[in-house]
Design a protein around this motif. Structure first.
Motif, PDB file in Angstrom:
ATOM      1  N   PRO A  75      -5.632   6.444   2.322  1.00 56.95           N
ATOM      2  CA  PRO A  75      -5.427   7.648   1.537  1.00 56.95           C
ATOM      3  C   PRO A  75      -6.223   8.669   2.361  1.00 56.95           C
ATOM      4  O   PRO A  75      -5.821  10.078   2.343  1.00 56.95           O
ATOM      5  N   GLN A  76      -7.189   8.624   3.292  1.00 61.33           N
ATOM      6  CA  GLN A  76      -7.880   9.626   3.895  1.00 61.33           C
ATOM      7  C   GLN A  76      -6.863  10.198   4.916  1.00 61.33           C
ATOM      8  O   GLN A  76      -7.281  11.433   5.309  1.00 61.33           O
ATOM      9  N   PHE A  77      -5.779   9.650   5.376  1.00 66.27           N
ATOM     10  CA  PHE A  77      -4.966  10.198   6.477  1.00 66.27           C
ATOM     11  C   PHE A  77      -3.765  10.403   5.921  1.00 66.27           C
ATOM     12  O   PHE A  77      -2.675  10.832   6.562  1.00 66.27           O
ATOM     13  N   VAL A  78      -3.634  10.345   4.653  1.00 64.47           N
ATOM     14  CA  VAL A  78      -2.137  10.653   3.846  1.00 64.47           C
ATOM     15  C   VAL A  78      -2.237  11.906   3.191  1.00 64.47           C
ATOM     16  O   VAL A  78      -3.088  12.199   2.250  1.00 64.47           O
ATOM     17  N   SER A  79      -1.329  13.039   3.265  1.00 64.47           N
ATOM     18  CA  SER A  79      -1.277  14.066   2.533  1.00 64.47           C
ATOM     19  C   SER A  79       0.210  14.514   2.140  1.00 64.47           C
ATOM     20  O   SER A  79       1.166  14.520   3.096  1.00 64.47           O
ATOM     21  N   PRO A  80       0.288  14.566   0.824  1.00 64.66           N
ATOM     22  CA  PRO A  80       1.739  15.138   0.690  1.00 64.66           C
ATOM     23  C   PRO A  80       2.388  16.409   0.938  1.00 64.66           C
ATOM     24  O   PRO A  80       3.443  16.903   1.264  1.00 64.66           O
ATOM     25  N   ALA A 135       0.815  -1.398  -0.155  1.00 70.73           N
ATOM     26  CA  ALA A 135       0.089   0.056  -0.029  1.00 70.73           C
ATOM     27  C   ALA A 135       0.766   1.170  -0.244  1.00 70.73           C
ATOM     28  O   ALA A 135       0.521   2.403  -0.649  1.00 70.73           O
ATOM     29  N   ALA A 136       1.852   1.287   0.818  1.00 75.33           N
ATOM     30  CA  ALA A 136       2.871   2.363   0.694  1.00 75.33           C
ATOM     31  C   ALA A 136       3.582   2.610  -0.536  1.00 75.33           C
ATOM     32  O   ALA A 136       3.463   3.912  -0.966  1.00 75.33           O
ATOM     33  N   VAL A 137       4.065   1.756  -1.269  1.00 78.35           N
ATOM     34  CA  VAL A 137       4.422   1.833  -2.515  1.00 78.35           C
ATOM     35  C   VAL A 137       3.384   2.358  -3.553  1.00 78.35           C
ATOM     36  O   VAL A 137       3.588   3.372  -4.316  1.00 78.35           O
ATOM     37  N   GLY A 138       2.505   1.668  -3.352  1.00 78.56           N
ATOM     38  CA  GLY A 138       0.934   2.144  -4.488  1.00 78.56           C
ATOM     39  C   GLY A 138       0.710   3.611  -4.151  1.00 78.56           C
ATOM     40  O   GLY A 138       0.411   4.207  -5.133  1.00 78.56           O
ATOM     41  N   LEU A 139       0.637   3.730  -2.785  1.00 78.83           N
ATOM     42  CA  LEU A 139       0.017   5.020  -2.592  1.00 78.83           C
ATOM     43  C   LEU A 139       0.971   6.237  -2.940  1.00 78.83           C
ATOM     44  O   LEU A 139       0.556   7.539  -3.471  1.00 78.83           O
ATOM     45  N   THR A 140       2.308   6.082  -2.854  1.00 83.37           N
ATOM     46  CA  THR A 140       3.311   6.831  -3.146  1.00 83.37           C
ATOM     47  C   THR A 140       3.140   7.231  -4.831  1.00 83.37           C
ATOM     48  O   THR A 140       3.352   8.366  -4.981  1.00 83.37           O
ATOM     49  N   ALA A 141       2.963   6.140  -5.391  1.00 87.53           N
ATOM     50  CA  ALA A 141       2.858   6.471  -6.907  1.00 87.53           C
ATOM     51  C   ALA A 141       1.721   6.907  -7.566  1.00 87.53           C
ATOM     52  O   ALA A 141       1.431   7.708  -8.146  1.00 87.53           O
ATOM     53  N   LEU A 142       0.529   6.755  -6.667  1.00 95.39           N
ATOM     54  CA  LEU A 142      -0.814   7.265  -6.839  1.00 95.39           C
ATOM     55  C   LEU A 142      -0.898   8.719  -6.832  1.00 95.39           C
ATOM     56  O   LEU A 142      -1.417   9.427  -7.533  1.00 95.39           O
ATOM     57  N   PHE A 143      -0.305   9.054  -5.574  1.00 98.32           N
ATOM     58  CA  PHE A 143      -0.498  10.538  -5.118  1.00 98.32           C
ATOM     59  C   PHE A 143       0.350  11.465  -6.086  1.00 98.32           C
ATOM     60  O   PHE A 143      -0.085  12.426  -6.661  1.00 98.32           O
ATOM     61  N   MET A 144       1.581  10.930  -6.841  1.00 94.96           N
ATOM     62  CA  MET A 144       2.442  11.624  -7.704  1.00 94.96           C
ATOM     63  C   MET A 144       1.837  11.527  -9.000  1.00 94.96           C
ATOM     64  O   MET A 144       1.988  12.796  -9.691  1.00 94.96           O
ATOM     65  N   ALA A 145       1.239  10.513  -9.407  1.00 99.01           N
ATOM     66  CA  ALA A 145       0.400  10.749 -10.763  1.00 99.01           C
ATOM     67  C   ALA A 145      -0.729  11.003 -11.220  1.00 99.01           C
ATOM     68  O   ALA A 145      -1.257  11.613 -11.980  1.00 99.01           O
ATOM     69  N   PHE A 204       5.149   7.841   1.526  1.00 98.20           N
ATOM     70  CA  PHE A 204       5.635   6.620   1.855  1.00 98.20           C
ATOM     71  C   PHE A 204       5.735   6.307   3.334  1.00 98.20           C
ATOM     72  O   PHE A 204       5.341   5.536   4.043  1.00 98.20           O
ATOM     73  N   ALA A 205       6.555   7.584   3.940  1.00 94.99           N
ATOM     74  CA  ALA A 205       6.734   7.571   5.475  1.00 94.99           C
ATOM     75  C   ALA A 205       5.654   7.444   6.259  1.00 94.99           C
ATOM     76  O   ALA A 205       5.293   6.938   7.154  1.00 94.99           O
ATOM     77  N   GLN A 206       4.492   8.292   6.000  1.00 95.70           N
ATOM     78  CA  GLN A 206       3.192   8.331   6.459  1.00 95.70           C
ATOM     79  C   GLN A 206       2.474   7.109   6.390  1.00 95.70           C
ATOM     80  O   GLN A 206       1.942   6.641   7.308  1.00 95.70           O
ATOM     81  N   SER A 207       2.608   6.469   5.059  1.00 92.35           N
ATOM     82  CA  SER A 207       1.963   5.147   5.017  1.00 92.35           C
ATOM     83  C   SER A 207       2.402   4.122   5.930  1.00 92.35           C
ATOM     84  O   SER A 207       1.817   3.127   6.337  1.00 92.35           O
ATOM     85  N   VAL A 208       3.722   4.111   5.980  1.00 87.77           N
ATOM     86  CA  VAL A 208       4.589   3.299   6.982  1.00 87.77           C
ATOM     87  C   VAL A 208       3.966   3.449   8.288  1.00 87.77           C
ATOM     88  O   VAL A 208       3.697   2.612   9.122  1.00 87.77           O
ATOM     89  N   GLN A 209       3.884   4.954   8.760  1.00 82.21           N
ATOM     90  CA  GLN A 209       3.518   5.108  10.118  1.00 82.21           C
ATOM     91  C   GLN A 209       2.316   4.765  10.404  1.00 82.21           C
ATOM     92  O   GLN A 209       1.761   4.027  11.514  1.00 82.21           O
ATOM     93  N   LEU A 210       1.314   4.794   9.436  1.00 81.67           N
ATOM     94  CA  LEU A 210      -0.164   4.306   9.726  1.00 81.67           C
ATOM     95  C   LEU A 210      -0.117   2.841   9.739  1.00 81.67           C
ATOM     96  O   LEU A 210      -0.831   2.252  10.367  1.00 81.67           O
ATOM     97  N   GLY A 211       0.828   2.272   8.835  1.00 82.98           N
ATOM     98  CA  GLY A 211       0.368   0.816   8.759  1.00 82.98           C
ATOM     99  C   GLY A 211       1.101   0.319  10.056  1.00 82.98           C
ATOM    100  O   GLY A 211       0.336  -0.848  10.669  1.00 82.98           O
ATOM    101  N   LEU A 212       1.975   0.715  10.497  1.00 81.78           N
ATOM    102  CA  LEU A 212       2.625   0.227  11.783  1.00 81.78           C
ATOM    103  C   LEU A 212       1.744   0.403  13.094  1.00 81.78           C
ATOM    104  O   LEU A 212       1.502  -0.431  13.928  1.00 81.78           O
ATOM    105  N   THR A 213       0.914   1.432  13.027  1.00 82.31           N
ATOM    106  CA  THR A 213      -0.094   1.677  13.894  1.00 82.31           C
ATOM    107  C   THR A 213      -1.385   0.721  13.936  1.00 82.31           C
ATOM    108  O   THR A 213      -1.734   0.132  14.923  1.00 82.31           O
ATOM    109  N   GLN A 214      -1.714   0.564  12.610  1.00 85.13           N
ATOM    110  CA  GLN A 214      -2.657  -0.603  12.331  1.00 85.13           C
ATOM    111  C   GLN A 214      -2.216  -1.998  12.808  1.00 85.13           C
ATOM    112  O   GLN A 214      -2.871  -2.751  13.410  1.00 85.13           O
ATOM    113  N   ILE A 215      -1.072  -2.276  12.495  1.00 83.87           N
ATOM    114  CA  ILE A 215      -0.495  -3.593  12.976  1.00 83.87           C
ATOM    115  C   ILE A 215      -0.302  -3.754  14.478  1.00 83.87           C
ATOM    116  O   ILE A 215      -0.821  -4.696  14.935  1.00 83.87           O
TER     117      ILE A 215
END
Length: 212
Positions: A136-141, A58-68, A147-158
């Motif tokens: 994506p609701q909690f990530v903003s460029p 998700a982190a890799v995918g969202l990074t690419a999505l927000f950029m594109a 990527f770092a925000q996604s990892v932060q959220l992912g670790l929180t969820q885990i």
């Protein structure tokens, strides 16, 4: 990094998703009841590795999505809100199945327990949709690396999910017996969960698009 208020709201969403019935909870509860706490913990470790796979994808995918495609946030926002409403309905619909209705499972060796936990989570559509629609609701460029925000959220969820599932593994027999004797409390819990999930869905749907 993710702002504190958003992080706390995300943690709350992760908690309510973690306690809703799903393949992970049913499998871990059933495994713990059939083969003991040790088997449940080994299975849970496999589940955690599955979460890590979801998180990095998700982190890799969202990074690419927000950029594109920055406007893709709007589509994912509504998808996330719809998903939370779906979970709310699953919690309160007539005949909803309790996760404490365990299945009968055969005893398996540690390696198989770990792999079963891993694949149960890796192939769990509930987790995949959560990562793709809620993140994506909690990530903003504007707040730094996506990527770092996604990892932060992912670790929180885990961490949230690990704590919930570890509690279930360690107290599986007690929980199953208590809920069997307390059907009214179980029904009330379902409605409280559904209400909170629906409120989160409304909040996400009303959120304005975040721009860099």
């Amino acid at each position: 990094m993710v702002p504190l208020n958003d992080w706390l709201l995300f943690a709350a969403a992760a908690l309510f998703v973690a306690v809703t019935p799903g393949p992970n909870m049913v499998y871990l509860l059933s495994r713990s009841l059939c083969q003991g706490r040790r088997a449940g913990v080994i299975s849970l470790l496999g589940v955690v590795v599955g979460f890590l796979a979801h998180m990095f994808a998700a982190a890799v995918g969202l990074t690419a999505l927000f950029m594109a495609v920055p406007l893709a946030y709007e589509l994912l926002k509504w998808a996330g809100a719809a998903y939370l409403l779906y979970l709310a309905w699953q919690a309160v619909k007539p005949g909803a199945r309790s996760p404490f209705e365990a299945q009968d499972l055969p005893a398996d060796p540690p390696r198989k327990l770990f792999l079963m936990g891993f694949f149960t989570n890796l192939l769990n559509p509930k987790i995949a949709v959560f990562y793709l629609s809620i993140f994506p609701q909690f990530v903003s460029p504007a707040h730094g690396s996506v990527f770092a925000q996604s990892v932060q959220l992912g670790l929180t969820q885990i961490v949230v999910s690990f704590c919930v599932n570890l509690s279930i593994v360690l107290s599986a027999a007690t929980l199953a017996l208590w809920f069997a004797r307390s059907p009214r409390w179980l029904a009330a819990q379902r409605y409280v969960m559904g209400t909170v999930l629906a409120a989160l869905a409304v909040r996400l749907a009303m959120e304005q698009r975040r721009t860099a």
